[in-house]
Each structure stands twice: as structure tokens, then as C-alpha cells.
Motif scaffolding. Structure first.
Motif, PDB file in Angstrom:
ATOM      1  N   LEU A 189      -7.707   6.125  -5.639  1.00  0.00           N
ATOM      2  CA  LEU A 189      -7.158   5.478  -4.447  1.00  0.00           C
ATOM      3  C   LEU A 189      -7.270   3.975  -4.649  1.00  0.00           C
ATOM      4  CD1 LEU A 189      -5.984   6.006  -1.593  1.00  0.00           C
ATOM      5  CD2 LEU A 189      -8.323   5.860  -0.706  1.00  0.00           C
ATOM      6  N   LEU A 190      -6.128   3.293  -4.666  1.00  0.00           N
ATOM      7  CA  LEU A 190      -6.052   1.850  -4.912  1.00  0.00           C
ATOM      8  C   LEU A 190      -5.564   1.152  -3.657  1.00  0.00           C
ATOM      9  CD1 LEU A 190      -5.701  -0.746  -6.820  1.00  0.00           C
ATOM     10  CD2 LEU A 190      -3.356   0.075  -7.155  1.00  0.00           C
ATOM     11  N   ILE A 191      -6.220   0.049  -3.271  1.00  0.00           N
ATOM     12  CA  ILE A 191      -5.643  -0.817  -2.249  1.00  0.00           C
ATOM     13  C   ILE A 191      -5.176  -2.088  -2.940  1.00  0.00           C
ATOM     14  CG2 ILE A 191      -7.021   0.161  -0.383  1.00  0.00           C
ATOM     15  CD1 ILE A 191      -8.622  -2.455  -0.349  1.00  0.00           C
ATOM     16  N   THR A 192      -4.014  -2.564  -2.511  1.00  0.00           N
ATOM     17  CA  THR A 192      -3.424  -3.723  -3.161  1.00  0.00           C
ATOM     18  C   THR A 192      -2.464  -4.425  -2.205  1.00  0.00           C
ATOM     19  OG1 THR A 192      -2.106  -4.472  -5.048  1.00  0.00           O
ATOM     20  CG2 THR A 192      -1.584  -2.296  -4.180  1.00  0.00           C
ATOM     21  N   HIS A 193      -2.298  -5.743  -2.419  1.00  0.00           N
ATOM     22  CA  HIS A 193      -1.261  -6.504  -1.723  1.00  0.00           C
ATOM     23  C   HIS A 193      -0.003  -6.606  -2.579  1.00  0.00           C
ATOM     24  CE1 HIS A 193      -4.694  -8.040   0.714  1.00  0.00           C
ATOM     25  NE2 HIS A 193      -3.771  -8.040   1.653  1.00  0.00           N
ATOM     26  N   ASP A 194      -0.091  -6.179  -3.830  1.00  0.00           N
ATOM     27  CA  ASP A 194       0.992  -6.333  -4.795  1.00  0.00           C
ATOM     28  C   ASP A 194       1.883  -5.096  -4.745  1.00  0.00           C
ATOM     29  OD1 ASP A 194       2.584  -6.445  -7.087  1.00  0.00           O
ATOM     30  OD2 ASP A 194       1.049  -7.520  -8.228  1.00  0.00           O
ATOM     31  N   LEU A 195       3.080  -5.248  -4.161  1.00  0.00           N
ATOM     32  CA  LEU A 195       3.965  -4.099  -3.979  1.00  0.00           C
ATOM     33  C   LEU A 195       4.436  -3.538  -5.321  1.00  0.00           C
ATOM     34  CD1 LEU A 195       6.151  -5.273  -0.947  1.00  0.00           C
ATOM     35  CD2 LEU A 195       3.925  -4.133  -0.958  1.00  0.00           C
ATOM     36  N   ALA A 196       4.752  -4.415  -6.271  1.00  0.00           N
ATOM     37  CA  ALA A 196       5.183  -3.938  -7.588  1.00  0.00           C
ATOM     38  C   ALA A 196       4.061  -3.156  -8.262  1.00  0.00           C
ATOM     39  CB  ALA A 196       5.609  -5.121  -8.458  1.00  0.00           C
ATOM     40  N   GLU A 197       2.832  -3.639  -8.140  1.00  0.00           N
ATOM     41  CA  GLU A 197       1.693  -2.939  -8.735  1.00  0.00           C
ATOM     42  C   GLU A 197       1.572  -1.524  -8.185  1.00  0.00           C
ATOM     43  OE1 GLU A 197      -2.370  -4.730  -9.632  1.00  0.00           O
ATOM     44  OE2 GLU A 197      -2.687  -3.857  -7.643  1.00  0.00           O
ATOM     45  N   SER A 198       1.756  -1.372  -6.883  1.00  0.00           N
ATOM     46  CA  SER A 198       1.639  -0.035  -6.285  1.00  0.00           C
ATOM     47  C   SER A 198       2.699   0.903  -6.852  1.00  0.00           C
ATOM     48  CB  SER A 198       1.740  -0.121  -4.758  1.00  0.00           C
ATOM     49  OG  SER A 198       3.035  -0.509  -4.342  1.00  0.00           O
ATOM     50  N   VAL A 199       3.900   0.386  -7.105  1.00  0.00           N
ATOM     51  CA  VAL A 199       4.965   1.218  -7.680  1.00  0.00           C
ATOM     52  C   VAL A 199       4.662   1.551  -9.135  1.00  0.00           C
ATOM     53  CG1 VAL A 199       7.426   1.349  -8.232  1.00  0.00           C
ATOM     54  CG2 VAL A 199       6.684   0.231  -6.116  1.00  0.00           C
ATOM     55  N   LEU A 200       4.163   0.578  -9.881  1.00  0.00           N
ATOM     56  CA  LEU A 200       3.915   0.776 -11.310  1.00  0.00           C
ATOM     57  C   LEU A 200       2.827   1.803 -11.582  1.00  0.00           C
ATOM     58  CD1 LEU A 200       4.005  -2.906 -12.644  1.00  0.00           C
ATOM     59  CD2 LEU A 200       5.815  -1.183 -12.773  1.00  0.00           C
ATOM     60  N   MET A 201       1.837   1.918 -10.683  1.00  0.00           N
ATOM     61  CA  MET A 201       0.644   2.707 -10.988  1.00  0.00           C
ATOM     62  C   MET A 201       0.525   4.018 -10.228  1.00  0.00           C
ATOM     63  SD  MET A 201      -2.269  -0.207 -11.554  1.00  0.00           S
ATOM     64  CE  MET A 201      -3.211   0.926 -12.588  1.00  0.00           C
ATOM     65  N   SER A 202       1.370   4.239  -9.227  1.00  0.00           N
ATOM     66  CA  SER A 202       1.090   5.315  -8.275  1.00  0.00           C
ATOM     67  C   SER A 202       2.006   6.525  -8.400  1.00  0.00           C
ATOM     68  CB  SER A 202       1.209   4.773  -6.839  1.00  0.00           C
ATOM     69  OG  SER A 202       0.368   3.670  -6.641  1.00  0.00           O
ATOM     70  N   ASP A 203       1.484   7.653  -7.932  1.00  0.00           N
ATOM     71  CA  ASP A 203       2.292   8.839  -7.654  1.00  0.00           C
ATOM     72  C   ASP A 203       2.875   8.764  -6.244  1.00  0.00           C
ATOM     73  OD1 ASP A 203       1.672  10.343 -10.092  1.00  0.00           O
ATOM     74  OD2 ASP A 203      -0.351  10.476  -9.264  1.00  0.00           O
ATOM     75  N   ARG A 204       2.134   8.097  -5.354  1.00  0.00           N
ATOM     76  CA  ARG A 204       2.527   8.026  -3.948  1.00  0.00           C
ATOM     77  C   ARG A 204       1.931   6.756  -3.342  1.00  0.00           C
ATOM     78  NH1 ARG A 204       0.104  11.050   0.247  1.00  0.00           N
ATOM     79  NH2 ARG A 204      -1.026  12.169  -1.382  1.00  0.00           N
ATOM     80  N   ILE A 205       2.634   6.188  -2.354  1.00  0.00           N
ATOM     81  CA  ILE A 205       2.197   4.947  -1.707  1.00  0.00           C
ATOM     82  C   ILE A 205       2.146   5.158  -0.200  1.00  0.00           C
ATOM     83  CG2 ILE A 205       2.653   2.479  -1.384  1.00  0.00           C
ATOM     84  CD1 ILE A 205       4.416   2.703  -3.969  1.00  0.00           C
ATOM     85  N   ILE A 206       1.013   4.786   0.405  1.00  0.00           N
ATOM     86  CA  ILE A 206       0.841   4.850   1.852  1.00  0.00           C
ATOM     87  C   ILE A 206       0.982   3.437   2.408  1.00  0.00           C
ATOM     88  CG2 ILE A 206      -0.819   5.297   3.705  1.00  0.00           C
ATOM     89  CD1 ILE A 206      -1.986   7.507   1.851  1.00  0.00           C
ATOM     90  N   VAL A 207       1.851   3.279   3.417  1.00  0.00           N
ATOM     91  CA  VAL A 207       2.106   1.968   4.019  1.00  0.00           C
ATOM     92  C   VAL A 207       1.461   1.930   5.401  1.00  0.00           C
ATOM     93  CG1 VAL A 207       3.847   0.269   4.663  1.00  0.00           C
ATOM     94  CG2 VAL A 207       4.314   1.888   2.792  1.00  0.00           C
TER      95      VAL A 207
END
Length: 256
Positions: A189-207
Motif C-alpha cells: 500500500l503506497l501513498i503518494t502525491h505523484d499521480l504518474a507514480e501511482s499509475v506506474l507502480m500500481s494494480d489499482r489506485i484509490i482516490v
């Protein structure tokens, strides 16, 4: 099922005695081996979600479950990696990686074996006897990941671990982290402010919305190469996902 939030609300009492609700009625599941990111505006409760998963805070309402067990305090199922590496400057890199195992009473020979194994996983072979000041920022972050992996947690929590790095080091480290986490099969589980990072590393993103944080969207990242963010970055769909995330966050900003 590795992690579940069931109708979780967390309210704090401020120094002035006022009540502040950080997150409200949060429901989500992170399945075993899945990599999920949480994004949202500053102050929306992202770090509170990590802290409740780690057992540092208890929900005001609802419950958090790790491996189907209710989280009531810090536990060995979870490894928490912060923005700063927090390596002990007087200990060698291998001794830093052993630290959590030492605190748990693991025998010396076993903790050395496990520390060296995670050094290899994190591509730090040959640096075991160096000290933190002798390593670059990216290498220190890899050592911090090795320290987290050494305790063999079921879930890894990442609190913006790449935010202080320059762009090139950040991308290289994202790639290294993603490969290591994929190889070990850890739920993350990663928290980030970097939207591109969340896309690059994730299977799913919670907003999350503005505080009190509530879930406004869950986006499945249907792209290959989750274990290779550099490859994924070359895909045109990454920009489309980032735009979709920005749209959700912008709409929430206007509504606030």
C-alpha cells in the motif's frame, strides 16, 4: 484477503479541544500480492490510513483487518517504510538491515542470513559493510526497503518513499522497488502525491476527497509491466490514467 478497511472513520481531538475528522466511512480491500496506491489532496487522511493499518491509531468507528484479523496495535504482519530512510549512522548497512530482527530476538546467524538475502534482493551486494553516509540517497532507500523486507511482513506500507529524490534517481528506484516487491510477492500500500507514480507502480489506485477523506474513485490500472515502471512509462495510456486521476481530484477541489 490481506487488508480490509470496513466503514472506517478516524476523528482526532486537536490541542484546542476541537474534533477533526481525518477520514470518513472508508471501505476498501487490498488483496494478497496486490499493489495499491492512495492519492488525494494534502491533509485528506492518506497517512492516517497507513498509521491505522500499522496499528499506530485505532479507528473511531469501523475496523481494519490484516489477514482477516482485526488490527488492535502494532503487529509483525506489517512493515512500514517512511519518506526518510532513518538508517542508524553508527551501524553498517547489514547491521541496519538486521535491526528489526535483532529487536525481535532472532538469533545472530539467522538475522545475518536474512539481511544478506534482502541485500541481494535490493541490489546492494558488496555494500553490506559500508555505513549510511557512504551511500547515495537512492541506495539508502533501498537499504531501508531491505530492512523492511527482512522482517518478512505480509504487508508493506510505503509513505512517499521517493518524494525527496531527483527525477532520474526516483525512476530508477521505482523500477528497483517494483521488481523486488514483485519477486517477493508482498502486498503493498503506497501513498503518494505523484499521480504518474501511482499509475506506474500500481494494480489499482484509490482516490480520496478533501478532508475528511472519503473514497471518490477506485481505478484499476489495466496495463502490463507493473514490475517494470520504466517500461510502463513508455506506454501512451499512462498519460490517460493520470488525466483521469487529475479529473477526479480537480472535481473534488472545485466541489470543496
Amino acid at each position: 484477503m490481506a487488508l480490509e478497511f470496513r466503514s472506517v472513520t478516524k476523528t482526532f481531538t486537536t490541542n484546542s479541544g476541537d474534533l477533526l475528522t481525518a477520514v470518513k466511512d472508508v471501505n476498501f480491500v487490498v488483496n494478497e500480492g496486490e499493489f495499491v496506491s492512495v492519492v488525494g489532496p494534502s491533509g485528506c487522511g492518506k497517512s492516517t490510513i497507513l498509521s491505522m493499518t500499522a496499528g499506530l491509531y485505532q479507528p473511531t468507528q469501523g475496523e481494519v483487518l490484516v489477514s482477516k484479523e482485526r488490527v488492535t496495535g502494532p503487529n509483525s504482519h506489517v512493515g512500514f517504510m517512511l519518506q526518510k530512510d532513518l538508517l542508524l549512522p553508527w551501524r553498517s548497512i547489514v547491521a541496519n538491515i538486521e535491526f528489526g530482527l535483532e529487536a525481535r530476538g532472532v538469533a545472530k546467524a539467522e538475522r545475518r542470513e536474512r539481511a544478506l538475502r534482502e541485500l541481494r534482493h535490493c541490489h546492494l551486494n558488496g555494500f553490506e559493510n559500508q555505513f549510511p553516509y557512504q551511500l547515495s540517497g537512492g541506495m539508502r532507500q533501498r537499504a531501508a526497503l531491505a530492512r523492511t523486507l527482512a522482517i518478512d511482513p505480509e504487508i508493506i506500507l510505503l509513505d512517499e518513499p521517493f518524494s525527496a529524490l531527483d527525477a532520474q534517481t526516483k525512476l530508477l528506484l521505482q523500477n528497483s522497488f517494483a521488481k523486488t516487491i514483485s519477486e517477493t510477492g508482498k502486498t503493498t500500500l503506497l501513498i503518494t502525491h505523484d499521480l504518474a507514480e501511482s499509475v506506474l507502480m500500481s494494480d489499482r489506485i484509490i482516490v480520496l476527497s478533501e478532508r475528511p477523506g472519503t473514497i471518490v474513485a477506485e481505478i484499476k490500472v489495466d496495463l502490463p509491466h507493473r514490475d517494470q515502471p520504466i517500461k510502463r512509462r513508455m506506454m501512451p495510456e499512462v498519460s490517460e490514467y493520470a488525466a483521469q486521476l487529475f479529473k477526479h481530484l480537480k472535481l473534488e477541489e472545485k466541489a470543496a
